[in-house]
Design a protein around this motif. Structure first.
Motif, PDB file in Angstrom:
ATOM      1  N   GLN A 143       4.301   2.431 -10.491  1.00 55.07           N
ATOM      2  CA  GLN A 143       5.570   1.704 -10.543  1.00 55.07           C
ATOM      3  C   GLN A 143       6.708   2.555  -9.976  1.00 55.07           C
ATOM      4  N   TYR A 144       6.735   3.832 -10.315  1.00 49.05           N
ATOM      5  CA  TYR A 144       7.764   4.728  -9.776  1.00 49.05           C
ATOM      6  C   TYR A 144       7.671   4.802  -8.251  1.00 49.05           C
ATOM      7  N   LEU A 145       6.462   4.934  -7.737  1.00 42.14           N
ATOM      8  CA  LEU A 145       6.284   4.997  -6.289  1.00 42.14           C
ATOM      9  C   LEU A 145       6.778   3.718  -5.617  1.00 42.14           C
ATOM     10  N   GLU A 146       6.391   2.571  -6.166  1.00 43.63           N
ATOM     11  CA  GLU A 146       6.743   1.286  -5.558  1.00 43.63           C
ATOM     12  C   GLU A 146       8.210   0.914  -5.753  1.00 43.63           C
ATOM     13  N   ASP A 147       8.719   1.106  -6.964  1.00 47.27           N
ATOM     14  CA  ASP A 147      10.059   0.629  -7.286  1.00 47.27           C
ATOM     15  C   ASP A 147      11.164   1.612  -6.958  1.00 47.27           C
ATOM     16  N   ASP A 148      10.839   2.869  -6.866  1.00 45.42           N
ATOM     17  CA  ASP A 148      11.871   3.870  -6.598  1.00 45.42           C
ATOM     18  C   ASP A 148      11.681   4.528  -5.223  1.00 45.42           C
ATOM     19  N   LEU A 149      10.616   5.262  -5.081  1.00 50.28           N
ATOM     20  CA  LEU A 149      10.449   6.054  -3.852  1.00 50.28           C
ATOM     21  C   LEU A 149      10.322   5.200  -2.592  1.00 50.28           C
ATOM     22  N   MET A 150       9.568   4.120  -2.670  1.00 45.81           N
ATOM     23  CA  MET A 150       9.417   3.281  -1.479  1.00 45.81           C
ATOM     24  C   MET A 150      10.727   2.596  -1.116  1.00 45.81           C
ATOM     25  N   ILE A 151      11.495   2.176  -2.112  1.00 46.09           N
ATOM     26  CA  ILE A 151      12.791   1.549  -1.841  1.00 46.09           C
ATOM     27  C   ILE A 151      13.780   2.571  -1.298  1.00 46.09           C
ATOM     28  N   GLU A 152      13.867   3.728  -1.958  1.00 43.19           N
ATOM     29  CA  GLU A 152      14.806   4.768  -1.535  1.00 43.19           C
ATOM     30  C   GLU A 152      14.550   5.230  -0.102  1.00 43.19           C
ATOM     31  N   ASN A 153      13.298   5.183   0.310  1.00 48.50           N
ATOM     32  CA  ASN A 153      12.932   5.675   1.640  1.00 48.50           C
ATOM     33  C   ASN A 153      12.632   4.547   2.629  1.00 48.50           C
ATOM     34  N   ASP A 154      13.019   3.321   2.270  1.00 49.51           N
ATOM     35  CA  ASP A 154      12.874   2.159   3.139  1.00 49.51           C
ATOM     36  C   ASP A 154      11.452   2.031   3.691  1.00 49.51           C
ATOM     37  N   LEU A 155      10.485   2.085   2.782  1.00 53.72           N
ATOM     38  CA  LEU A 155       9.079   2.053   3.179  1.00 53.72           C
ATOM     39  C   LEU A 155       8.400   0.706   2.956  1.00 53.72           C
ATOM     40  N   HIS A 156       9.058  -0.212   2.252  1.00 56.31           N
ATOM     41  CA  HIS A 156       8.454  -1.531   2.057  1.00 56.31           C
ATOM     42  C   HIS A 156       8.359  -2.230   3.412  1.00 56.31           C
ATOM     43  N   GLY A 157       7.217  -2.782   3.708  1.00 54.90           N
ATOM     44  CA  GLY A 157       6.983  -3.415   4.993  1.00 54.90           C
ATOM     45  C   GLY A 157       6.522  -2.443   6.060  1.00 54.90           C
ATOM     46  N   VAL A 158       6.561  -1.154   5.747  1.00 49.22           N
ATOM     47  CA  VAL A 158       6.118  -0.126   6.688  1.00 49.22           C
ATOM     48  C   VAL A 158       4.775   0.436   6.262  1.00 49.22           C
ATOM     49  N   VAL A 159       4.651   0.704   4.969  1.00 43.97           N
ATOM     50  CA  VAL A 159       3.388   1.201   4.409  1.00 43.97           C
ATOM     51  C   VAL A 159       2.988   0.300   3.253  1.00 43.97           C
ATOM     52  N   GLN A 160       1.718   0.318   2.972  1.00 43.98           N
ATOM     53  CA  GLN A 160       1.198  -0.461   1.849  1.00 43.98           C
ATOM     54  C   GLN A 160       0.555   0.496   0.869  1.00 43.98           C
ATOM     55  N   LEU A 161       0.982   0.420  -0.364  1.00 41.68           N
ATOM     56  CA  LEU A 161       0.392   1.220  -1.427  1.00 41.68           C
ATOM     57  C   LEU A 161      -0.708   0.388  -2.078  1.00 41.68           C
ATOM     58  N   ALA A 162      -1.928   0.910  -2.074  1.00 45.04           N
ATOM     59  CA  ALA A 162      -3.059   0.186  -2.662  1.00 45.04           C
ATOM     60  C   ALA A 162      -3.683   1.074  -3.721  1.00 45.04           C
ATOM     61  N   PRO A 163      -3.142   1.049  -4.940  1.00 43.03           N
ATOM     62  CA  PRO A 163      -3.608   1.955  -5.991  1.00 43.03           C
ATOM     63  C   PRO A 163      -4.974   1.573  -6.534  1.00 43.03           C
ATOM     64  N   PHE A 164      -5.683   2.572  -7.006  1.00 44.33           N
ATOM     65  CA  PHE A 164      -6.968   2.363  -7.666  1.00 44.33           C
ATOM     66  C   PHE A 164      -7.098   3.355  -8.807  1.00 44.33           C
ATOM     67  N   HIS A 165      -7.643   2.911  -9.907  1.00 44.91           N
ATOM     68  CA  HIS A 165      -7.895   3.766 -11.074  1.00 44.91           C
ATOM     69  C   HIS A 165      -9.219   3.313 -11.676  1.00 44.91           C
ATOM     70  N   PRO A 166     -10.010   4.233 -12.226  1.00 42.29           N
ATOM     71  CA  PRO A 166     -11.289   3.839 -12.812  1.00 42.29           C
ATOM     72  C   PRO A 166     -11.174   2.786 -13.913  1.00 42.29           C
ATOM     73  N   SER A 167      -9.997   2.673 -14.529  1.00 48.78           N
ATOM     74  CA  SER A 167      -9.822   1.700 -15.610  1.00 48.78           C
ATOM     75  C   SER A 167      -9.353   0.325 -15.119  1.00 48.78           C
ATOM     76  N   PHE A 168      -9.141   0.166 -13.820  1.00 48.11           N
ATOM     77  CA  PHE A 168      -8.799  -1.159 -13.296  1.00 48.11           C
ATOM     78  C   PHE A 168      -9.932  -2.121 -13.625  1.00 48.11           C
ATOM     79  N   GLN A 169      -9.561  -3.326 -14.004  1.00 45.28           N
ATOM     80  CA  GLN A 169     -10.583  -4.344 -14.295  1.00 45.28           C
ATOM     81  C   GLN A 169     -10.333  -5.563 -13.462  1.00 45.28           C
TER      82      GLN A 169
END
Length: 86
Positions: free
Chosen positions: A60-86
């Motif tokens: 959430q911090y990466l998507e809501d803060d860092l990507m916005i602050e650095n104008d990265l939305h629409g430029v890069v796609q964050l595709a997170p994965f964690h072993p606990s994803f269901q």
């Protein structure tokens, strides 16, 4: 398959579970992607493998803060994965 064929796949491993280190490394890779398009996989195997909520807080911090602050939305796609994803 396409990133491998085009030889533009990069894999980076981050060791440890320090929030600042992980966030800084992911941000660095996202910023580099603006200059060097391709597919980058960032793997942090020690980053809260047993604490899904802490992991989601970082995503959430990466998507809501860092990507916005650095104008990265629409430029890069964050595709997170964690072993606990269901």
């Amino acid at each position: 398959d396409k990133p491998l064929r085009n030889k533009n796949l990069q894999v980076h491993v981050i060791r440890g579970n320090d929030d600042r280190t992980v966030a800084a490394e992911v941000l660095y890779r996202m910023l580099r992607h603006k200059e060097e398009p391709g597919t980058t996989v960032v793997v942090a195997p020690e980053y809260y493998p047993d604490d899904f909520e802490a992991y989601l807080n970082m995503v959430q911090y990466l998507e809501d803060d860092l990507m916005i602050e650095n104008d990265l939305h629409g430029v890069v796609q964050l595709a997170p994965f964690h072993p606990s994803f269901q």
